[in-house]
Design a protein around this motif. Structure first.
Motif, PDB file in Angstrom:
ATOM      1  N   ALA A  80       0.839  -1.177  -0.067  1.00  0.00           N
ATOM      2  CA  ALA A  80       0.102   0.066  -0.065  1.00  0.00           C
ATOM      3  C   ALA A  80       0.795   1.109   0.211  1.00  0.00           C
ATOM      4  CB  ALA A  80      -0.888   0.125   1.202  1.00  0.00           C
ATOM      5  N   PRO A  81       1.272   1.675  -0.952  1.00  0.00           N
ATOM      6  CA  PRO A  81       2.190   2.851  -1.069  1.00  0.00           C
ATOM      7  C   PRO A  81       1.473   4.076  -1.417  1.00  0.00           C
ATOM      8  CG  PRO A  81       2.384   1.663  -3.253  1.00  0.00           C
ATOM      9  CD  PRO A  81       1.365   0.852  -2.549  1.00  0.00           C
ATOM     10  N   ARG A  82       1.979   5.099  -0.992  1.00  0.00           N
ATOM     11  CA  ARG A  82       1.509   6.607  -1.134  1.00  0.00           C
ATOM     12  C   ARG A  82       1.970   6.979  -2.572  1.00  0.00           C
ATOM     13  NH1 ARG A  82       2.587  11.072   3.085  1.00  0.00           N
ATOM     14  NH2 ARG A  82       4.689  10.513   2.262  1.00  0.00           N
ATOM     15  N   LEU A  83       1.347   6.643  -3.547  1.00  0.00           N
ATOM     16  CA  LEU A  83       1.865   7.277  -4.848  1.00  0.00           C
ATOM     17  C   LEU A  83       1.796   8.601  -5.134  1.00  0.00           C
ATOM     18  CD1 LEU A  83       0.483   4.149  -6.820  1.00  0.00           C
ATOM     19  CD2 LEU A  83       2.849   4.534  -5.873  1.00  0.00           C
ATOM     20  N   ARG A  84       2.703   9.345  -5.030  1.00  0.00           N
ATOM     21  CA  ARG A  84       2.725  10.759  -5.469  1.00  0.00           C
ATOM     22  C   ARG A  84       1.945  11.451  -6.765  1.00  0.00           C
ATOM     23  NH1 ARG A  84       7.849  11.506  -5.145  1.00  0.00           N
ATOM     24  NH2 ARG A  84       8.236  11.466  -7.220  1.00  0.00           N
ATOM     25  N   ASP A  85       2.222  10.467  -7.925  1.00  0.00           N
ATOM     26  CA  ASP A  85       1.557  10.865  -9.222  1.00  0.00           C
ATOM     27  C   ASP A  85       0.341  10.063  -9.473  1.00  0.00           C
ATOM     28  OD1 ASP A  85       3.222   8.921  -9.337  1.00  0.00           O
ATOM     29  OD2 ASP A  85       4.206   9.418 -11.346  1.00  0.00           O
ATOM     30  N   ILE A  86      -0.188   9.542  -8.643  1.00  0.00           N
ATOM     31  CA  ILE A  86      -1.304   8.579  -8.963  1.00  0.00           C
ATOM     32  C   ILE A  86      -2.448   9.132  -9.835  1.00  0.00           C
ATOM     33  CG2 ILE A  86      -3.100   9.388  -6.791  1.00  0.00           C
ATOM     34  CD1 ILE A  86      -3.523   6.307  -6.412  1.00  0.00           C
ATOM     35  N   ALA A  87      -2.634  10.472 -10.039  1.00  0.00           N
ATOM     36  CA  ALA A  87      -3.454  11.068 -10.936  1.00  0.00           C
ATOM     37  C   ALA A  87      -3.260  11.026 -12.188  1.00  0.00           C
ATOM     38  CB  ALA A  87      -3.986  12.439 -10.411  1.00  0.00           C
ATOM     39  N   ASP A  88      -1.758  10.653 -12.456  1.00  0.00           N
ATOM     40  CA  ASP A  88      -1.260  10.493 -13.821  1.00  0.00           C
ATOM     41  C   ASP A  88      -1.205   9.119 -14.264  1.00  0.00           C
ATOM     42  OD1 ASP A  88      -1.240  13.420 -13.997  1.00  0.00           O
ATOM     43  OD2 ASP A  88       0.620  13.426 -13.072  1.00  0.00           O
ATOM     44  N   ARG A  89      -1.230   8.242 -13.238  1.00  0.00           N
ATOM     45  CA  ARG A  89      -0.975   6.817 -13.799  1.00  0.00           C
ATOM     46  C   ARG A  89      -2.334   6.275 -14.183  1.00  0.00           C
ATOM     47  NH1 ARG A  89       3.303   3.925 -10.444  1.00  0.00           N
ATOM     48  NH2 ARG A  89       4.491   5.859  -9.493  1.00  0.00           N
ATOM     49  N   LYS A  90      -1.949   5.532 -15.467  1.00  0.00           N
ATOM     50  CA  LYS A  90      -3.087   4.858 -15.932  1.00  0.00           C
ATOM     51  C   LYS A  90      -3.452   3.367 -15.454  1.00  0.00           C
ATOM     52  CE  LYS A  90      -3.543   8.126 -19.213  1.00  0.00           C
ATOM     53  NZ  LYS A  90      -4.629   8.922 -19.440  1.00  0.00           N
ATOM     54  N   LEU A  91      -4.602   3.072 -15.506  1.00  0.00           N
ATOM     55  CA  LEU A  91      -4.995   1.804 -15.090  1.00  0.00           C
ATOM     56  C   LEU A  91      -4.831   0.789 -16.319  1.00  0.00           C
ATOM     57  CD1 LEU A  91      -8.593   2.584 -13.459  1.00  0.00           C
ATOM     58  CD2 LEU A  91      -6.158   2.305 -12.381  1.00  0.00           C
ATOM     59  N   GLY A  92      -4.486  -0.555 -15.768  1.00  0.00           N
ATOM     60  CA  GLY A  92      -4.305  -1.595 -16.684  1.00  0.00           C
ATOM     61  C   GLY A  92      -5.474  -2.397 -17.069  1.00  0.00           C
ATOM     62  N   SER A  93      -5.787  -2.822 -18.000  1.00  0.00           N
ATOM     63  CA  SER A  93      -6.979  -3.707 -18.281  1.00  0.00           C
ATOM     64  C   SER A  93      -6.513  -5.062 -19.117  1.00  0.00           C
ATOM     65  CB  SER A  93      -7.996  -2.763 -19.126  1.00  0.00           C
ATOM     66  OG  SER A  93      -7.125  -2.346 -20.500  1.00  0.00           O
ATOM     67  N   ILE A  94      -7.506  -6.001 -18.552  1.00  0.00           N
ATOM     68  CA  ILE A  94      -7.315  -7.133 -19.492  1.00  0.00           C
ATOM     69  C   ILE A  94      -8.167  -6.962 -21.001  1.00  0.00           C
ATOM     70  CG2 ILE A  94      -7.908  -9.745 -19.513  1.00  0.00           C
ATOM     71  CD1 ILE A  94      -5.973  -8.604 -17.208  1.00  0.00           C
ATOM     72  N   ALA A  95      -9.090  -6.572 -20.888  1.00  0.00           N
ATOM     73  CA  ALA A  95      -9.898  -6.425 -22.113  1.00  0.00           C
ATOM     74  C   ALA A  95      -9.339  -4.949 -22.939  1.00  0.00           C
ATOM     75  CB  ALA A  95     -11.359  -6.296 -21.910  1.00  0.00           C
ATOM     76  N   ALA A  96      -9.890  -4.715 -24.081  1.00  0.00           N
ATOM     77  CA  ALA A  96      -9.477  -3.472 -24.696  1.00  0.00           C
ATOM     78  C   ALA A  96     -10.015  -2.163 -23.830  1.00  0.00           C
ATOM     79  CB  ALA A  96      -9.890  -3.356 -26.078  1.00  0.00           C
ATOM     80  N   PRO A  97      -9.204  -1.038 -23.795  1.00  0.00           N
ATOM     81  CA  PRO A  97      -9.530   0.013 -23.008  1.00  0.00           C
ATOM     82  C   PRO A  97     -10.977   0.583 -23.433  1.00  0.00           C
ATOM     83  CG  PRO A  97      -7.452   0.315 -23.556  1.00  0.00           C
ATOM     84  CD  PRO A  97      -7.618  -1.091 -24.347  1.00  0.00           C
ATOM     85  N   SER A  98     -11.324   0.465 -24.742  1.00  0.00           N
ATOM     86  CA  SER A  98     -12.518   0.972 -25.225  1.00  0.00           C
ATOM     87  C   SER A  98     -13.805   0.111 -24.674  1.00  0.00           C
ATOM     88  CB  SER A  98     -12.696   0.805 -26.638  1.00  0.00           C
ATOM     89  OG  SER A  98     -12.424  -0.572 -27.111  1.00  0.00           O
TER      90      SER A  98
END
Length: 310
Positions: A80-98
């Motif tokens: 459980a890290p406190r990520l400084r730039d969490i707003a700029d990090r993209k989420l990963g996905s198994i399906a296509a982002p669309s």
């Protein structure tokens, strides 16, 4: 020559320490001042789990990578890290982002699950080696990072970490309690760092020892002093609470969990220590508690002036 923006260009080392939620230090490692902290996160956890019921680890951005997310999950720890730039990090996905309508802007590239499956056996072997302490986690992570080109195992481990980081990010956004717990855990670490800096004031936080063995002795000695101060404070905080309860002032048990034993204002950290003149207390005997009002004195003022306390 590598130069640290915090420590400058001079050769240096730093101590990476772990702290339990009961303020117990464990797993101190000597590392280069210019080295990243992430490879050393797991070293203390793997060693400390033998003596402490560890299940969750808080750190800041410097100790967080996708590889650490992956290995923490596989080793049974919640990272459980406190990520400084969490707003700029993209989420990963198994399906296509669309496929995720309405949140496409939050989605990054698709996670390569085929890479994880292809190297799953090697990932399991790494985890087994770490659990048996055949190899230190920091050695594995630094070895993977040392390749000039990203190899398959490094990529597969990072992809697995992206899954865990995505799940953690969703929990972080949805659970205020998790954010508060992480901040509270990091505050305990900062309290420990502040006490360590106060203890090491004579050499101003500098190591003069050249050998790794002597540097580790210094780190162990520092941990011992911090543990002694924490133990002393814990005993007398408990006695102070008992005294207040006996005097009719009830202390809320829920608030006691937030007391820190890392204070040192009442401890002389510099000066001469005359151990032979110190009186050893008999078993079961304690020093008297300080009177919190003893430093106040009544100032007698002229009749025309009001009375004041200072």
């Amino acid at each position: 020559m590598q130069q640290s923006p915090k420590y400058g260009a001079e050769p240096g080392v730093k101590i990476y320490s772990h702290l339990s939620d009961h303020f117990a230090s464990f797993g101190s490692r000597i590392m280069s001042a210019t080295a990243g902290e992430a490879p050393y996160v797991l070293d203390g956890l793997v060693l400390g789990v033998e003596n402490l019921p560890l299940h969750e680890h808080y750190t800041d951005t410097g100790g967080a990578t996708d590889h650490v997310f992956a290995l923490c999950h596989l080793l049974g720890f919640r990272f459980a890290p406190r990520l400084r730039d969490i707003a700029d990090r993209k989420l990963g996905s198994i399906a296509a982002p669309s496929a995720y309508k309405g949140i496409e802007c939050l989605m990054g590239r698709t996670i390569k699950t085929a890479a994880i499956k292809a190297d799953w056996d090697d990932i399991v072997r790494i985890v087994a080696s770490i659990k048996e302490w055949t190899v230190a986690p920091s050695v594995i992570l630094r070895k993977l990072a040392a390749y000039k080109r990203q190899n398959r195992l490094d990529f597969a481990l990072a992809e697995l970490g992206r899954i865990e980081r995505t799940l953690f990010t969703l929990d972080w956004l949805e659970q205020p309690a998790l954010r508060r717990a992480c901040q509270a855990g990091l505050n305990k670490g900062e309290a420990r760092h502040t006490l360590a800096a106060a203890i090491y004031t004579n050499r101003q936080g500098r190591f003069t020892d050249r050998s790794l063995e002597n540097q580790e002795f210094r780190a162990s000695g520092l941990n011992l002093l911090i543990a002694a101060i924490s133990y002393w404070n814990t005993i007398y905080l408990d006695r102070a609470v008992q005294h207040l309860n006996g005097a009719g002032t009830t202390c809320d048990p829920a608030l006691l969990a937030h007391l820190s034993p890392m204070g040192w204002a009442h401890i002389s950290l510099t000066g001469d220590y005359l151990w032979e003149q110190a009186r050893r207390l008999p078993t079961g005997e304690f020093h008297p508690l300080n009177d919190s009002m003893a430093h106040l004195k009544l100032v007698v003022c002229p009749p025309s002036a009001p009375m004041a306390q200072i």
